[in-house]
Design a protein around this motif. Structure first.
Motif, PDB file in Angstrom:
ATOM      1  N   TRP A 116       0.816  -1.209   0.000  1.00 48.88           N
ATOM      2  CA  TRP A 116       0.000   0.000   0.000  1.00 48.88           C
ATOM      3  C   TRP A 116       0.853   1.264   0.000  1.00 48.88           C
ATOM      4  O   TRP A 116       0.325   2.368  -0.166  1.00 48.88           O
ATOM      5  N   ALA A 117       2.174   1.121   0.187  1.00 49.71           N
ATOM      6  CA  ALA A 117       3.050   2.294   0.283  1.00 49.71           C
ATOM      7  C   ALA A 117       3.880   2.507  -0.980  1.00 49.71           C
ATOM      8  O   ALA A 117       4.827   3.298  -0.970  1.00 49.71           O
ATOM      9  N   TRP A 119       3.597   2.382  -5.596  1.00 50.95           N
ATOM     10  CA  TRP A 119       2.804   2.153  -6.804  1.00 50.95           C
ATOM     11  C   TRP A 119       3.764   1.763  -7.914  1.00 50.95           C
ATOM     12  O   TRP A 119       4.649   2.536  -8.278  1.00 50.95           O
ATOM     13  N   GLN A 128       4.022   8.511   6.823  1.00 52.06           N
ATOM     14  CA  GLN A 128       2.564   8.434   6.891  1.00 52.06           C
ATOM     15  C   GLN A 128       2.081   9.406   7.962  1.00 52.06           C
ATOM     16  O   GLN A 128       2.578   9.411   9.082  1.00 52.06           O
ATOM     17  N   GLU A 296       3.217  -0.274   9.572  1.00 53.30           N
ATOM     18  CA  GLU A 296       1.964  -1.033   9.449  1.00 53.30           C
ATOM     19  C   GLU A 296       1.343  -1.307  10.809  1.00 53.30           C
ATOM     20  O   GLU A 296       0.118  -1.305  10.949  1.00 53.30           O
ATOM     21  N   ARG A 306      -7.314   5.496   8.288  1.00 53.20           N
ATOM     22  CA  ARG A 306      -7.571   5.012   6.925  1.00 53.20           C
ATOM     23  C   ARG A 306      -6.503   5.570   5.984  1.00 53.20           C
ATOM     24  O   ARG A 306      -6.600   6.729   5.546  1.00 53.20           O
ATOM     25  N   ARG A 309      -4.889   5.278  -0.214  1.00 55.02           N
ATOM     26  CA  ARG A 309      -4.123   4.269  -0.943  1.00 55.02           C
ATOM     27  C   ARG A 309      -3.575   4.803  -2.264  1.00 55.02           C
ATOM     28  O   ARG A 309      -4.226   5.589  -2.947  1.00 55.02           O
ATOM     29  N   ASP A 311      -3.523   4.060  -5.427  1.00 58.69           N
ATOM     30  CA  ASP A 311      -4.133   3.227  -6.460  1.00 58.69           C
ATOM     31  C   ASP A 311      -4.848   4.131  -7.460  1.00 58.69           C
ATOM     32  O   ASP A 311      -4.979   5.345  -7.243  1.00 58.69           O
TER      33      ASP A 311
END
Length: 337
Positions: A116-117, A119, A128, A296, A306, A309, A311
């Motif tokens: 998730w960290a 792409w 974060q 994490e 939350r 992400r 994506d």
């Protein structure tokens, strides 16, 4: 280690077609080779990381340029000659990578990131940060709101206290502010109800978290909505205000880096990126910059957290037509002239 502030205040790089504006450019002197970084992160916050990098790379002179996220995006689109680009606007960074402006990079450090960290092999998160609410202790006392529904009730019940004293990002002028507002809209309908309530109380709009924090500290603001928690933690002292992670949901921003395809020293950009992701770099980020490291376990311990992400969903609101439609709706809700 000597360094020089080469430009301070708002400047225009005329040699690059007047394409984008910078806020500050600082040269950290080293050796004969130069690494050029464009970033939205304050120079002061990054200075310890730069010093540590140069301690093991004494031949590198590092030019560190600060601009806001919209200007960083414009600079990369104009193919300005930077070796590493850092921004808090995840959607704009993903748009640049998706459009082919980033160079692929792979290393033990990038492979070690959670899925998730990162792409693909082009965009990487190194910190974060929760996106929080700041509430004045004078206005809220010992019972600050814990959810957006709580905040809506408080604002509706006491408009005299809050009229003209709410601060939030202007999404039309701030890339981070636009990201937070669109993520609010994706997450819950209560965000639109809150936007309408805030809009009825003559809010003040900002382009930086720092200005909103200063507003709360001075008493001008009773509340600042959607601000970077890392900056708030560093600058607020006990008694100034309460930092609230909303229990219905709290976005977690990923601060990301990419190597532009036009980098003249992509090897140096990659070296600094790997340093940020290394154990030493992550330790320094946590201990010296005030930015939370990639963790994490921290996310697992906070079910209200939350992470936004990396994506393709981020690209939806970057589309020009979607952006204009969203800004029109947001303006109708919040700017109720």
């Amino acid at each position: 280690m000597r360094h020089f502030v080469a430009a301070a205040g708002l400047s225009v790089l005329a040699s690059l077609c007047d394409a984008y504006e910078i806020e500050e450019e600082t040269v950290f002197e080293g050796g004969a080779v130069e690494l050029s970084i464009l970033s939205t992160t304050d120079t002061e916050a990054f200075a310890p990381l730069i010093a540590a990098f140069q301690s093991t790379n004494p031949d590198v002179t590092l030019r560190y340029t600060v601009a806001n996220s919209q200007q960083v995006y414009a600079a990369v689109q104009e193919e300005a000659p930077f070796d590493l680009v850092i921004s808090s606007a995840m959607d704009l960074q993903l748009k640049l990578a998706n459009d082919g402006f980033a160079t692929a990079h792979g290393s033990d450090e990038t492979i070690g990131l959670p899925g998730w960290a990162r792409w693909r092999d082009q965009l990487f998160a190194f910190a974060q940060e929760p996106v929080v609410i700041i509430a004045s202790t004078t206005a809220f006392g010992a019972n600050p709101p814990r959810t957006r529904a709580d905040l809506i009730d408080v604002l509706r019940d006491d408009p005299a206290t809050f009229t003209g004293r709410i601060g939030t990002y202007d999404p039309a002028r701030s890339g981070a502010g636009y990201l937070f507002a669109t993520q609010d809209a994706r997450q819950s309908d209560s965000s639109w109800r809150l936007a309408e309530v805030i809009g009825g109380l003559d809010p003040k709009l900002y382009t930086t978290t720092g200005d909103m924090i200063a507003g709360v500290q001075s008493g001008e603001l009773a509340i600042a909505y959607n601000v970077l928690g890392s900056y708030a933690s560093q600058r607020l002292t006990e008694g100034d205000a309460i930092i609230i992670e909303a229990l219905d949901f709290t976005h977690v921003l990923l601060r990301t880096a990419l190597i532009p395809r036009t980098a003249t020293r992509s090897d140096l950009g990659a070296s600094f990126l790997d340093f940020l992701l290394s154990e030493e770099g992550q330790r320094l980020i946590e201990d010296e910059t005030g930015l939370p490291r990639i963790n994490e376990a921290a996310l697992a311990a906070g079910p209200h957290l939350r992470p936004i992400r990396l994506d393709p969903g981020l690209l939806v609101f970057v589309d020009p037509l979607m952006r204009q439609q969203f800004l029109n709706e947001w303006t109708a809700a919040v700017v109720q002239d």
